[in-house]
Design an enzyme around this catalytic site. Structure first.
Site, mmCIF file in Angstrom:
data_model
loop_
_atom_site.group_PDB
_atom_site.id
_atom_site.type_symbol
_atom_site.label_atom_id
_atom_site.label_comp_id
_atom_site.label_asym_id
_atom_site.label_seq_id
_atom_site.Cartn_x
_atom_site.Cartn_y
_atom_site.Cartn_z
ATOM 1 C CG ASP A 9 20.117 36.028 31.340
ATOM 2 O OD1 ASP A 9 19.700 35.500 30.276
ATOM 3 O OD2 ASP A 9 20.768 35.413 32.189
ATOM 4 C CG HIS A 54 34.085 28.279 29.316
ATOM 5 N ND1 HIS A 54 33.467 27.565 30.352
ATOM 6 C CD2 HIS A 54 34.937 29.139 29.923
ATOM 7 C CE1 HIS A 54 33.924 28.002 31.504
ATOM 8 N NE2 HIS A 54 34.823 28.952 31.295
ATOM 9 C CB VAL A 67 29.864 26.649 39.557
ATOM 10 C CG1 VAL A 67 30.909 27.687 39.167
ATOM 11 C CG2 VAL A 67 30.468 25.562 40.441
ATOM 12 N N GLY A 77 48.158 36.387 31.080
ATOM 13 C CA GLY A 77 47.270 35.438 30.397
ATOM 14 C C GLY A 77 45.918 35.324 31.088
ATOM 15 C CG HIS A 107 35.382 32.838 32.274
ATOM 16 N ND1 HIS A 107 36.201 31.738 32.066
ATOM 17 C CD2 HIS A 107 35.941 33.860 31.572
ATOM 18 C CE1 HIS A 107 37.193 32.075 31.269
ATOM 19 N NE2 HIS A 107 37.058 33.374 30.952
ATOM 20 C CG ASP A 147 26.961 28.667 34.473
ATOM 21 O OD1 ASP A 147 26.867 27.676 35.225
ATOM 22 O OD2 ASP A 147 26.614 28.636 33.262
ATOM 23 C CG HIS A 197 32.261 36.100 45.302
ATOM 24 N ND1 HIS A 197 32.394 35.772 46.625
ATOM 25 C CD2 HIS A 197 32.760 35.048 44.596
ATOM 26 C CE1 HIS A 197 32.957 34.564 46.725
ATOM 27 N NE2 HIS A 197 33.185 34.099 45.502
ATOM 28 C CD GLU A 198 33.138 34.655 40.727
ATOM 29 O OE1 GLU A 198 32.233 33.947 41.195
ATOM 30 O OE2 GLU A 198 34.339 34.325 40.802
ATOM 31 C CG HIS A 241 37.763 34.601 43.696
ATOM 32 N ND1 HIS A 241 38.232 34.082 44.875
ATOM 33 C CD2 HIS A 241 36.471 34.200 43.605
ATOM 34 C CE1 HIS A 241 37.274 33.401 45.482
ATOM 35 N NE2 HIS A 241 36.182 33.463 44.737
ATOM 36 C CG HIS A 253 35.833 31.194 48.632
ATOM 37 N ND1 HIS A 253 35.603 30.017 47.956
ATOM 38 C CD2 HIS A 253 35.314 32.167 47.838
ATOM 39 C CE1 HIS A 253 34.981 30.251 46.831
ATOM 40 N NE2 HIS A 253 34.784 31.563 46.730
HETATM 41 C C1 LIG Z 1 34.418 26.424 43.668
HETATM 42 C C2 LIG Z 1 34.074 27.706 42.969
HETATM 43 C C3 LIG Z 1 34.301 27.606 41.473
HETATM 44 C C4 LIG Z 1 32.603 28.044 43.276
HETATM 45 C C5 LIG Z 1 32.223 29.362 42.648
HETATM 46 C C6 LIG Z 1 33.003 30.529 43.267
HETATM 47 O O1 LIG Z 1 33.240 30.649 44.437
HETATM 48 N N1 LIG Z 1 33.399 31.440 42.371
HETATM 49 O O2 LIG Z 1 34.066 32.531 42.842
HETATM 50 C C7 LIG Z 1 30.766 29.692 42.832
HETATM 51 O O3 LIG Z 1 30.081 30.062 41.908
HETATM 52 N N2 LIG Z 1 30.278 29.563 44.059
HETATM 53 C C8 LIG Z 1 28.863 29.865 44.280
HETATM 54 C C9 LIG Z 1 28.401 29.084 45.482
HETATM 55 C C10 LIG Z 1 28.476 27.645 45.123
HETATM 56 N N3 LIG Z 1 27.443 27.220 44.508
HETATM 57 O O4 LIG Z 1 29.499 27.046 45.338
HETATM 58 C C11 LIG Z 1 28.657 31.338 44.505
HETATM 59 O O5 LIG Z 1 27.562 31.740 44.794
HETATM 60 N N4 LIG Z 1 29.704 32.182 44.350
HETATM 61 C C12 LIG Z 1 29.489 33.565 44.034
HETATM 62 C C13 LIG Z 1 29.148 34.441 45.180
HETATM 63 C C14 LIG Z 1 28.506 35.649 44.870
HETATM 64 C C15 LIG Z 1 28.171 36.569 45.846
HETATM 65 C C16 LIG Z 1 28.485 36.338 47.160
HETATM 66 C C17 LIG Z 1 29.113 35.172 47.510
HETATM 67 N N5 LIG Z 1 29.414 35.002 48.830
HETATM 68 C C18 LIG Z 1 29.442 34.206 46.530
HETATM 69 CA CA LIG Z 2 25.941 27.029 37.166
HETATM 70 ZN ZN LIG Z 3 34.318 32.460 44.919
#
Ligand SMILES: CC(C)C[C@H](C(=O)NO)C(=O)N[C@@H](CC(N)=O)C(=O)NCc1cccc(N)c1
Ligand SMILES: [Ca+2]
Ligand SMILES: [Zn+2]
Length: 159
Positions: free
Chosen positions: A19, A63, A76, A86, A92, A94, A114-115, A118, A124
């Site tokens: 992309d 994956h 997600v 490990g 990762h 998407d 954000h990731e 973690h 969160h």
């Molecule tokens: C249960 C988790 C695997 C959800 C996953 C997440 O939090 N990953 O860190 C995730 O992609 N969450 C989406 C929201 C959702 N659809 O649940 C998200 O936008 N997370 C990334 C993000 C990026 C920037 C800012 C914030 N606040 C959150």
């Molecule tokens: Ca997705």
């Molecule tokens: Zn998150």
């Protein structure tokens, strides 16, 4: 212990999303890490082969040996594993999302920042202004993404 036991971490971008231009992916990832190194003693060194602490990849659906799966477009956007050996720290994204360097689709820098929160040990936040709030609110990618809540959180681990 919630954090890494060492401050000098390595990262490797294992594959690239079609992309965006490679240099823009490199920049989004570097900036996403620098958000956190700017408020901690952590340093991040990019390696191009071998095993890094933080292995970064664009993946879809089921994956590899990853215990978590992606869900196609939207929903997600990414996942990252807390500090450890490990899979620990691995991050990762998407590939079924539209990754961008600007406001269209999903801004890779913002999601990466954000990731990486973690990957460094943060979970969160329920603070709606926090980068670690569960949902991607389309923040201005040019605005500094950390809230005081994020800074307090990361400094409680690496203070
Ligand atoms: C249960 C988790 C695997 C959800 C996953 C997440 O939090 N990953 O860190 C995730 O992609 N969450 C989406 C929201 C959702 N659809 O649940 C998200 O936008 N997370 C990334 C993000 C990026 C920037 C800012 C914030 N606040 C959150
Ligand atoms: Ca997705
Ligand atoms: Zn998150």
């Amino acid at each position: 212990l919630p954090g890494w036991r060492k401050y000098n971490l390595t990262y490797r971008i294992v594959n690239y999303t079609p992309d965006m231009a490679r240099v823009d992916v490199d920049e989004a990832i570097q900036n996403g890490l620098e958000v956190w190194s700017g408020v901690t003693p952590l340093t991040f060194t990019k390696i191009s082969k071998g095993i890094a602490d933080i292995m970064i990849a664009f993946r879809t659906r089921v994956h590899g040996r990853c215990p978590r799966y992606f869900d196609g477009p939207l929903g997600v956007l990414g996942h990252a594993f807390p500090p450890g050996l490990g899979l620990g720290g691995d991050t990762h994204f998407d590939e079924d999302e539209n990754w961008t360097k600007d406001g269209a689709g999903f801004n890779l820098f913002l999601v990466a920042a954000h990731e990486f929160g973690h990957a460094l040990g943060l979970s969160h936040s329920n603070d709606q202004t926090a980068l670690m709030f569960p949902n991607y609110v389309s923040l201005d990618p040019n605005k500094y993404p950390l809230s005081q809540d994020d800074i307090n959180g990361i400094q409680s681990i690496y203070g």
